[in-house]
Write an enzyme that holds these catalytic residues in place. Structure first.
Site, PDB file in Angstrom:
ATOM      1  N   ASP A  23       0.874  -1.169   0.000  1.00 32.95           N
ATOM      2  CA  ASP A  23       0.000   0.000   0.000  1.00 32.95           C
ATOM      3  C   ASP A  23       0.912   1.221   0.000  1.00 32.95           C
ATOM      4  OD1 ASP A  23      -2.363   1.631   0.400  1.00 32.95           O
ATOM      5  OD2 ASP A  23      -1.717   1.880   2.459  1.00 32.95           O
ATOM      6  N   SER A  24       0.337   2.384  -0.254  1.00 32.72           N
ATOM      7  CA  SER A  24       1.122   3.612  -0.189  1.00 32.72           C
ATOM      8  C   SER A  24       1.637   3.865   1.227  1.00 32.72           C
ATOM      9  CB  SER A  24       0.270   4.789  -0.641  1.00 32.72           C
ATOM     10  OG  SER A  24      -0.909   4.844   0.147  1.00 32.72           O
ATOM     11  N   TYR A  55      -0.573   8.295  -2.522  1.00 34.92           N
ATOM     12  CA  TYR A  55      -0.661   8.005  -3.954  1.00 34.92           C
ATOM     13  C   TYR A  55      -1.900   8.695  -4.548  1.00 34.92           C
ATOM     14  CZ  TYR A  55       2.716   4.021  -3.735  1.00 34.92           C
ATOM     15  OH  TYR A  55       3.825   3.216  -3.596  1.00 34.92           O
ATOM     16  N   CYS A  86      -4.330  -1.359  -1.934  1.00 31.86           N
ATOM     17  CA  CYS A  86      -4.513   0.087  -2.044  1.00 31.86           C
ATOM     18  C   CYS A  86      -5.436   0.323  -3.243  1.00 31.86           C
ATOM     19  CB  CYS A  86      -3.159   0.750  -2.283  1.00 31.86           C
ATOM     20  SG  CYS A  86      -3.226   2.508  -2.664  1.00 31.86           S
ATOM     21  N   THR A  88      -6.117   3.178  -4.849  1.00 30.65           N
ATOM     22  CA  THR A  88      -5.516   4.047  -5.861  1.00 30.65           C
ATOM     23  C   THR A  88      -4.536   3.251  -6.720  1.00 30.65           C
ATOM     24  OG1 THR A  88      -5.677   5.857  -4.268  1.00 30.65           O
ATOM     25  CG2 THR A  88      -4.286   6.226  -6.186  1.00 30.65           C
ATOM     26  N   GLU A 166      -5.337   9.359   9.342  1.00 29.24           N
ATOM     27  CA  GLU A 166      -3.929   9.279   9.759  1.00 29.24           C
ATOM     28  C   GLU A 166      -3.694  10.039  11.059  1.00 29.24           C
ATOM     29  OE1 GLU A 166      -0.771   8.999   7.202  1.00 29.24           O
ATOM     30  OE2 GLU A 166      -1.895   7.253   6.521  1.00 29.24           O
ATOM     31  N   CYS A 205     -11.493   3.315  -0.312  1.00 36.78           N
ATOM     32  CA  CYS A 205     -10.160   3.778   0.089  1.00 36.78           C
ATOM     33  C   CYS A 205      -9.817   3.047   1.372  1.00 36.78           C
ATOM     34  CB  CYS A 205     -10.162   5.287   0.311  1.00 36.78           C
ATOM     35  SG  CYS A 205      -8.611   5.898   1.015  1.00 36.78           S
ATOM     36  N   HIS A 207      -8.317   3.904   3.941  1.00 40.17           N
ATOM     37  CA  HIS A 207      -8.407   4.662   5.198  1.00 40.17           C
ATOM     38  C   HIS A 207      -9.833   4.827   5.705  1.00 40.17           C
ATOM     39  CE1 HIS A 207      -4.307   5.602   4.190  1.00 40.17           C
ATOM     40  NE2 HIS A 207      -4.171   6.405   5.236  1.00 40.17           N
TER      41      HIS A 207
END
Ligand code: DGL
Length: 295
Positions: A23-24, A55, A86, A88, A166, A205, A207
């Site tokens: 993942d990013s 990303y 991920c 993206t 985050e 996504c 997150h």
């Protein structure tokens, strides 16, 4: 081209190798979390490209390049299957990653997420929220329409949810306000005008599952919220069984099982990766399992 020849000929049989995920950053740990639950006999190697995260705001060519580098690192370490954890990255680079890893299954999160949405919807009206890159690429829309050609889709980029998650701002007035700002045009406003709203919302996504409560409140009653994580884990489990690569599912040629073990690679700031990772993974991460790498 990333050659995987070394994998099958390496000392340990292919079945004993870990599943690789990248993942990013730490977001893909929501996918890892579901995989650990559904594949308790497997071990995992997770790469978070934290140095180049996010990303979701970058151009597709840049994301593709990053993805190929991340995949090459995991393949070099020895993995039996690659999960692009991920949205993206999956939207930007899945076919390129599949072409670069001949002989290895490469699984993304978009198709499993689209599948979950199509199974959940009753009205055929689906909302998709994701990073700007994922929305721009229209990968979810295409995957949903392939399964359900008459589906109606409302897609919206919600980039600030990534920073909120985050920062650990998962509940409270800020999370509520941001969720309302993004989602009112899809749910609250049309509802107030007596118009139909989507009955299913895809958290497209990595997150967003952390903000599920705030998002669910903004979407309102009667909206089913789905994400890709558990569906991706199910798909991986089925693939491993089909290919006779599942650990503990056959003669393991005397290799000791070390169920559920996870090792991590990160491209930046090990302490931050460890701290943030625990938030997303939901269990403590031993610092000795995290290695700093360059891509
Ligand atoms: N992991 C990304 C995704 O699922 C979100 C974070 C980023 O933009 O890098 O789209």
């Amino acid at each position: 081209m990333i050659t995987t020849q070394g994998i099958s000929s390496s000392l340990s049989p292919q079945r004993e190798l870990p599943i690789g995920l990248f993942d990013s950053g730490v977001g893909g740990m929501t996918v890892l979390r579901a995989m650990r639950e559904q594949l308790p006999n497997e071990s995992f190697l997770y790469l978070g490209d934290t140095a180049r995260m996010p990303y979701g705001t970058k151009g597709v060519e840049t994301v593709r390049k990053y993805c190929l580098e991340a995949a090459a690192k995991l393949v070099e370490r020895g993995i039996k299957l690659l999960v692009v954890a991920c949205n993206t990255a999956t939207a930007a680079a899945l076919p390129q990653l599949q072409a670069a890893c001949p002989g290895m299954d490469v699984v993304g999160v978009v198709e499993p997420g689209a599948e979950a949405a199509c199974r959940a919807t009753r009205s055929g009206y689906i909302a998709v929220i994701a990073t700007s890159g994922t929305i721009r690429g229209r990968a979810y829309e295409e995957a949903i329409l392939r399964r359900m050609p008459d589906a109606r889709i409302s897609a919206k980029a919600c980039p600030l949810f990534v920073s909120m998650a985050e920062d650990g701002l998962l509940e409270g007035p800020l999370a509520e306000a941001l969720a309302a700002r993004y989602l009112d045009p899809i749910f609250r406003n049309p509802r107030e005008q007596g118009l139909e709203v989507p009955d299913t919302l895809v958290l497209a996504c990595t997150h967003f599952p952390l903000l599920r409560n705030a998002i669910a409140r903004a979407a309102g009653e009667g909206v089913t919220i789905v994400d890709s994580a558990s569906n991706t884990a199910r798909e991986v489990r089925a693939l491993l069984q089909k290919k006779h690569l599942a650990r503990g599912s056959g003669p393991n040629v005397g290799m000791p099982l070390c169920p559920g073990s996870v090792r991590f690679l990160t491209t930046d700031d090990v302490p931050r990766f460890t701290r943030m990772g625990e938030l997303f993974l939901g269990i403590p991460i031993a610092p000795c399992t995290v290695e700093l790498v360059e891509l």
